[in-house]
Design a protein around this motif. Structure first.
Motif, PDB file in Angstrom:
ATOM      1  N   ALA A  96     -12.488  -1.101 -40.681  1.00  0.00           N
ATOM      2  CA  ALA A  96     -12.839   0.245 -39.870  1.00  0.00           C
ATOM      3  C   ALA A  96     -13.528  -0.296 -38.511  1.00  0.00           C
ATOM      4  CB  ALA A  96     -14.036   0.979 -40.568  1.00  0.00           C
ATOM      5  N   LEU A  97     -14.378  -1.221 -38.470  1.00  0.00           N
ATOM      6  CA  LEU A  97     -14.735  -1.591 -37.254  1.00  0.00           C
ATOM      7  C   LEU A  97     -13.763  -2.166 -36.259  1.00  0.00           C
ATOM      8  CD1 LEU A  97     -17.701  -3.807 -38.467  1.00  0.00           C
ATOM      9  CD2 LEU A  97     -18.167  -1.690 -37.061  1.00  0.00           C
ATOM     10  N   GLN A  98     -12.751  -2.750 -36.658  1.00  0.00           N
ATOM     11  CA  GLN A  98     -11.653  -3.111 -35.860  1.00  0.00           C
ATOM     12  C   GLN A  98     -10.826  -1.816 -35.304  1.00  0.00           C
ATOM     13  OE1 GLN A  98      -8.848  -5.900 -37.790  1.00  0.00           O
ATOM     14  NE2 GLN A  98      -7.636  -5.828 -36.016  1.00  0.00           N
ATOM     15  N   GLY A  99     -10.426  -0.771 -36.009  1.00  0.00           N
ATOM     16  CA  GLY A  99      -9.838   0.228 -35.834  1.00  0.00           C
ATOM     17  C   GLY A  99     -10.710   1.207 -35.005  1.00  0.00           C
ATOM     18  N   GLN A 100     -11.685   1.252 -35.101  1.00  0.00           N
ATOM     19  CA  GLN A 100     -12.432   2.258 -34.302  1.00  0.00           C
ATOM     20  C   GLN A 100     -12.518   1.340 -32.747  1.00  0.00           C
ATOM     21  OE1 GLN A 100     -16.354  -0.068 -33.817  1.00  0.00           O
ATOM     22  NE2 GLN A 100     -15.759   1.922 -32.981  1.00  0.00           N
ATOM     23  N   ARG A 101     -12.594   0.223 -32.713  1.00  0.00           N
ATOM     24  CA  ARG A 101     -12.600  -0.446 -31.380  1.00  0.00           C
ATOM     25  C   ARG A 101     -11.278  -0.194 -30.589  1.00  0.00           C
ATOM     26  NH1 ARG A 101     -15.631  -4.839 -34.040  1.00  0.00           N
ATOM     27  NH2 ARG A 101     -13.624  -5.639 -34.631  1.00  0.00           N
ATOM     28  N   GLU A 102     -10.403  -0.457 -31.483  1.00  0.00           N
ATOM     29  CA  GLU A 102      -8.787  -0.167 -30.877  1.00  0.00           C
ATOM     30  C   GLU A 102      -8.511   1.231 -30.498  1.00  0.00           C
ATOM     31  OE1 GLU A 102      -6.187  -1.424 -34.265  1.00  0.00           O
ATOM     32  OE2 GLU A 102      -6.744  -3.372 -33.889  1.00  0.00           O
ATOM     33  N   GLN A 103      -8.943   2.253 -31.284  1.00  0.00           N
ATOM     34  CA  GLN A 103      -8.933   3.758 -30.847  1.00  0.00           C
ATOM     35  C   GLN A 103     -10.057   4.178 -29.952  1.00  0.00           C
ATOM     36  OE1 GLN A 103      -8.258   6.113 -34.358  1.00  0.00           O
ATOM     37  NE2 GLN A 103      -6.989   4.617 -35.113  1.00  0.00           N
ATOM     38  N   GLY A 104     -11.274   3.333 -29.775  1.00  0.00           N
ATOM     39  CA  GLY A 104     -12.161   3.779 -28.664  1.00  0.00           C
ATOM     40  C   GLY A 104     -12.967   5.043 -29.473  1.00  0.00           C
ATOM     41  N   VAL A 105     -13.294   4.971 -30.604  1.00  0.00           N
ATOM     42  CA  VAL A 105     -14.162   6.326 -31.094  1.00  0.00           C
ATOM     43  C   VAL A 105     -15.133   5.639 -31.895  1.00  0.00           C
ATOM     44  CG1 VAL A 105     -12.006   7.674 -31.311  1.00  0.00           C
ATOM     45  CG2 VAL A 105     -12.636   6.278 -33.210  1.00  0.00           C
ATOM     46  N   ARG A 106     -16.006   6.422 -32.255  1.00  0.00           N
ATOM     47  CA  ARG A 106     -17.274   6.078 -33.095  1.00  0.00           C
ATOM     48  C   ARG A 106     -17.078   5.601 -34.438  1.00  0.00           C
ATOM     49  NH1 ARG A 106     -22.318   9.753 -31.216  1.00  0.00           N
ATOM     50  NH2 ARG A 106     -22.149   9.457 -29.249  1.00  0.00           N
ATOM     51  N   LEU A 107     -17.552   4.945 -35.039  1.00  0.00           N
ATOM     52  CA  LEU A 107     -17.223   4.382 -36.563  1.00  0.00           C
ATOM     53  C   LEU A 107     -17.123   5.666 -37.335  1.00  0.00           C
ATOM     54  CD1 LEU A 107     -16.805   2.049 -38.515  1.00  0.00           C
ATOM     55  CD2 LEU A 107     -19.361   2.159 -38.813  1.00  0.00           C
ATOM     56  N   GLY A 108     -18.132   6.395 -37.380  1.00  0.00           N
ATOM     57  CA  GLY A 108     -18.224   7.386 -38.544  1.00  0.00           C
ATOM     58  C   GLY A 108     -16.947   8.360 -38.196  1.00  0.00           C
ATOM     59  N   TYR A 110     -14.034   7.616 -36.897  1.00  0.00           N
ATOM     60  CA  TYR A 110     -12.954   7.007 -37.398  1.00  0.00           C
ATOM     61  C   TYR A 110     -12.773   7.039 -38.827  1.00  0.00           C
ATOM     62  CZ  TYR A 110      -9.619   3.036 -38.286  1.00  0.00           C
ATOM     63  OH  TYR A 110      -8.456   2.322 -38.707  1.00  0.00           O
ATOM     64  N   LEU A 111     -14.027   6.805 -39.555  1.00  0.00           N
ATOM     65  CA  LEU A 111     -13.806   6.689 -41.166  1.00  0.00           C
ATOM     66  C   LEU A 111     -13.216   8.080 -41.671  1.00  0.00           C
ATOM     67  CD1 LEU A 111     -17.125   4.644 -41.914  1.00  0.00           C
ATOM     68  CD2 LEU A 111     -14.860   3.997 -42.283  1.00  0.00           C
ATOM     69  N   VAL A 112     -13.958   9.130 -40.958  1.00  0.00           N
ATOM     70  CA  VAL A 112     -13.713  10.651 -41.348  1.00  0.00           C
ATOM     71  C   VAL A 112     -12.116  10.954 -41.206  1.00  0.00           C
ATOM     72  CG1 VAL A 112     -14.049  12.847 -41.066  1.00  0.00           C
ATOM     73  CG2 VAL A 112     -16.023  11.479 -41.347  1.00  0.00           C
ATOM     74  N   ARG A 113     -11.771  10.237 -39.899  1.00  0.00           N
ATOM     75  CA  ARG A 113     -10.361  10.686 -39.549  1.00  0.00           C
ATOM     76  C   ARG A 113      -9.224   9.949 -40.455  1.00  0.00           C
ATOM     77  NH1 ARG A 113      -8.903   9.070 -33.575  1.00  0.00           N
ATOM     78  NH2 ARG A 113     -10.413  10.554 -33.020  1.00  0.00           N
ATOM     79  N   GLU A 114      -9.655   8.988 -40.822  1.00  0.00           N
ATOM     80  CA  GLU A 114      -8.916   8.248 -41.611  1.00  0.00           C
ATOM     81  C   GLU A 114      -8.913   8.692 -43.267  1.00  0.00           C
ATOM     82  OE1 GLU A 114      -6.700   5.955 -40.875  1.00  0.00           O
ATOM     83  OE2 GLU A 114      -6.975   6.516 -38.890  1.00  0.00           O
ATOM     84  N   GLY A 115      -9.966   9.435 -43.412  1.00  0.00           N
ATOM     85  CA  GLY A 115     -10.174   9.896 -44.728  1.00  0.00           C
ATOM     86  C   GLY A 115     -10.772   8.940 -45.868  1.00  0.00           C
ATOM     87  N   VAL A 116     -11.419   8.097 -45.079  1.00  0.00           N
ATOM     88  CA  VAL A 116     -12.122   7.046 -45.937  1.00  0.00           C
ATOM     89  C   VAL A 116     -13.257   7.549 -46.738  1.00  0.00           C
ATOM     90  CG1 VAL A 116     -13.403   4.841 -46.080  1.00  0.00           C
ATOM     91  CG2 VAL A 116     -11.369   5.179 -44.542  1.00  0.00           C
ATOM     92  N   ILE A 117     -14.130   8.429 -45.851  1.00  0.00           N
ATOM     93  CA  ILE A 117     -15.169   9.267 -46.549  1.00  0.00           C
ATOM     94  C   ILE A 117     -15.469  10.618 -45.969  1.00  0.00           C
ATOM     95  CG2 ILE A 117     -16.861   7.046 -46.898  1.00  0.00           C
ATOM     96  CD1 ILE A 117     -18.150   8.099 -43.964  1.00  0.00           C
ATOM     97  N   ASN A 118     -15.895  11.429 -46.561  1.00  0.00           N
ATOM     98  CA  ASN A 118     -16.063  13.009 -45.888  1.00  0.00           C
ATOM     99  C   ASN A 118     -16.986  13.152 -44.912  1.00  0.00           C
ATOM    100  OD1 ASN A 118     -18.471  13.969 -47.343  1.00  0.00           O
ATOM    101  ND2 ASN A 118     -17.060  13.998 -49.150  1.00  0.00           N
ATOM    102  N   SER A 119     -17.153  14.094 -44.074  1.00  0.00           N
ATOM    103  CA  SER A 119     -18.109  14.426 -42.954  1.00  0.00           C
ATOM    104  C   SER A 119     -19.608  14.577 -43.677  1.00  0.00           C
ATOM    105  CB  SER A 119     -17.802  15.600 -42.217  1.00  0.00           C
ATOM    106  OG  SER A 119     -17.627  16.687 -43.051  1.00  0.00           O
ATOM    107  N   THR A 120     -19.647  15.197 -45.078  1.00  0.00           N
ATOM    108  CA  THR A 120     -20.847  15.419 -45.556  1.00  0.00           C
ATOM    109  C   THR A 120     -21.704  14.102 -45.880  1.00  0.00           C
ATOM    110  OG1 THR A 120     -20.336  17.475 -46.237  1.00  0.00           O
ATOM    111  CG2 THR A 120     -21.995  16.458 -47.232  1.00  0.00           C
ATOM    112  N   VAL A 121     -20.887  13.036 -46.330  1.00  0.00           N
ATOM    113  CA  VAL A 121     -21.386  11.817 -46.863  1.00  0.00           C
ATOM    114  C   VAL A 121     -21.814  10.994 -45.424  1.00  0.00           C
ATOM    115  CG1 VAL A 121     -20.963   9.691 -47.476  1.00  0.00           C
ATOM    116  CG2 VAL A 121     -20.153  11.415 -48.816  1.00  0.00           C
TER     117      VAL A 121
END
Length: 587
Positions: free
Chosen positions: A28-40, A42-53
């Motif tokens: 996730a850290l690598q992906g968010q650096r490549e896409q230039g977005v915040r870590l959280g 990126y995680l929500v966009r990729e479906g790793v966690i939901n926004s509430t968590v």
């Protein structure tokens, strides 16, 4: 401070909570650096966690309460205090104002310049909460504008969260879905929104009240009413008609009280609603009682009984026959306690029947009878008929008159276990109440097995609990003479508890098990205070003493205990409140 450590702390918190693996974090850290977005994000966009968590985790990392914005949490009128342009620039959404404190959802709740700017702009003290930036942008747009069309706004809300099904009838087969009235109507959506918000916030009742300026919609949480919304003028008649139609009431009859029922599907589960209408000078007032089985706790050990009190009440219920009473004011949880007792007694080799007004929850393997006084189906008549149904255990929803009391006592004396409720302030008072109804003391002394008096006290919100020191007056009223500076617990108020400092309720119980000594006093028609004196000598604690023990354990505040209980000395009834007193915050 660089951006990387902040992201890493949030990622580590997710890993520590078991919500993310080390490998997932590195990816996730690598992906968010490549896409230039915040870590959280990126995680929500990729479906790793939901926004509430994500929101809750970031809130823990920041040490600030966090919230996922939704309809019902935001008062649209307070947006004008900040304005759309400033709200977008500061990345904030003002949520609600209580006195001089404005609660604001912020993407950067630790930014002191932003808080100072909001304070200067609004003239209020600012209470920041964390919310995701995308969530803030969404609701800033929805709630901004000086000429927001409320009808268009309500019409845009999703109806799929609440499905109304046909008014429930006990003697019919499976319920069936009906067509919505005026599909897409703002009134339909407003009613659905009120129902969904109340279910989500675990409210027990919704009040829809006419006023000179429009409509007030309030709901009751933990025993106290709170404002939910204020629909614009001209909508009250349509709102009342919508509720009456779906609950099977006559919309043409506005001069007489009516009652109805609705079954809805909300949050993925079926919920029963009981509706009552009452004509007032300004229009019809409606009250919707929410009967959510998910909130019904039927295991007795979870109700709040101390081990000694639970053991005594269990012994009362294990008697093969006799009368067991549960007493307290309206709304003190008596029916829940009786349902828990039935759960304890329920078995395939027993015939359990109840007579209730109304039947609040339908229970498996228990035959429940609804009182219908207009056609002559009273408690006493239903009870007489039940005795011809070969019962083992009978539950009477309420003993209201001598006839019901006499039939119940006779049933207890003829080999049945009878459970019932009564309105008295304490356990010994039940004896005098039944004697005042006209029962003979020798019959009551033979039938009575035990009495439980109870109250519900609000428990401190775990999200905002803090230490405080009660005043001397409060300590005196609670019967505490220790002045060694002992601190107690209360809530400071947060979004999770609607700024009340309390979330949830627990019971306190005074159990009078009828021993030989107590039975002799009942036979002699002894006064309540004499019976209470004997109980206290035997180790039984009063309701107030039980509540004070709860406060000493940090589960509630002393002021809440005083509000919910009474003593002969202070004369304060649970239903009327408590003496006004102040407290000093802990340093």
């Amino acid at each position: 401070m660089s951006d990387r450590p902040k992201k890493k702390r949030i990622g580590e918190a997710l890993v520590e909570a078991g919500l993310l693996s080390e490998e997932q974090l590195d990816q996730a850290l690598q992906g968010q650096r490549e896409q230039g977005v915040r870590l959280g994000e990126y995680l929500v966009r990729e479906g790793v966690i939901n926004s509430t968590v994500l929101v809750r985790t970031i809130g823990r990392v920041l040490g600030i309460p966090a919230v996922v914005l939704r309809h019902g949490l935001i008062d649209p009128s307070v947006m004008a205090l900040v304005g759309e342009e400033e709200a977008q620039r500061l990345k904030v959404v003002p949520m609600f104002k209580i006195r001089n404190t404005l609660t604001v959802a912020m993407a950067e709740p630790q930014s002191l310049p932003t808080i100072d700017a909001l304070s200067r702009l609004t003239g209020c003290q600012i209470r920041p909460l964390f919310a995701l930036e995308a969530n803030i942008a969404e609701y800033t747009k929805k709630y901004s504008g000086d000429n927001v069309d409320v009808d268009v706004f309500l019409a845009s809300l999703s109806e799929s969260d609440v499905q109304v099904v046909e008014g429930e009838r006990v003697d019919e087969g499976p319920i069936t879905e009906i067509d919505k009235l005026v599909e897409g109507s703002p009134v339909v959506n407003l009613v659905n929104l009120a129902l969904l918000t109340a279910v989500r916030d675990k409210a027990s009742d919704i009040h829809i009240e006419p006023s000179r300026t429009g409509t007030n919609v309030r709901y009751r949480i933990d025993g106290l009413l709170r404002e939910l919304m204020n629909p614009p003028p001209g909508m009250h008649a349509a709102i009342a008609s919508r509720v009456k139609v779906i609950s099977g009431m006559d919309i043409a009859e506005k001069r007489l009280p009516q009652e109805g029922r609705i079954r809805i599907v909300a949050e993925g589960r079926g919920i029963d609603l009981r509706v009552s209408s009452m004509p007032t000078l300004l229009g019809e007032k409606l009250v919707i009682r929410i009967l959510d089985k998910e909130n019904l706790e039927v295991r007795m050990e979870h109700l709040g009984f101390r081990p000694e009190a639970l053991a005594a009440f269990t012994r009362v219920l294990k008697q093969p026959h006799g009368l067991a009473l549960v007493t307290g004011p309206t709304g003190s949880g008596k029916t829940t306690t009786l349902y828990s007792a039935l759960e304890l007694l329920r078995s395939p080799d027993r015939n359990l029947l109840t007579v209730e007004d109304p039947v609040e929850y339908q229970l498996d393997q228990i035959n429940q009878v609804q009182v219908q006084e207009p056609i002559g189906m009273t408690f006493a008549r239903a009870l007489r008929s039940i005795l011809r149904q070969d019962p083992d255990v009978i539950m009477v929803g309420e003993i209201r008159d001598e006839e019901t009391a006499r039939v119940g006592v006779q049933a207890a004396l003829t080999g049945h276990l009878v459970l019932a409720t009564l309105h008295t302030n304490d356990a010994p008072g039940a004896v005098n109440r039944l004697l005042d109804m006209g029962l003979e003391a020798y019959l009551l002394s033979s039938a009575l097995n035990g009495v439980v008096a109870q109250r519900l006290v609000r428990t401190v919100c775990p999200s905002c609990q803090t230490k405080y020191y009660p005043t001397a007056n409060v300590l005196d009223a609670a019967g505490l003479t220790d002045r060694s500076g002992r601190s107690f617990t209360k809530g400071s108020g947060c979004i999770e508890c609607h700024n009340s400092g309390f979330r949830g309720r627990v019971g306190i119980y005074e159990v009078m098990e009828v021993t030989d000594v107590i039975r002799r006093l009942v036979h002699e028609a002894a006064p309540s205070h004499v019976i209470m004196e004997v109980l206290r000598k035997s180790g039984v604690k009063t309701l107030r003493e039980e509540g004070v023990d709860l406060a000493l354990r940090g589960e509630t505040s002393l002021e809440e205990v005083l509000r919910a209980t009474r003593t002969d000395e202070d004369g304060t009834d649970a239903a009327s409140g408590s003496p006004v007193s102040d407290s000093r915050e802990a340093a």
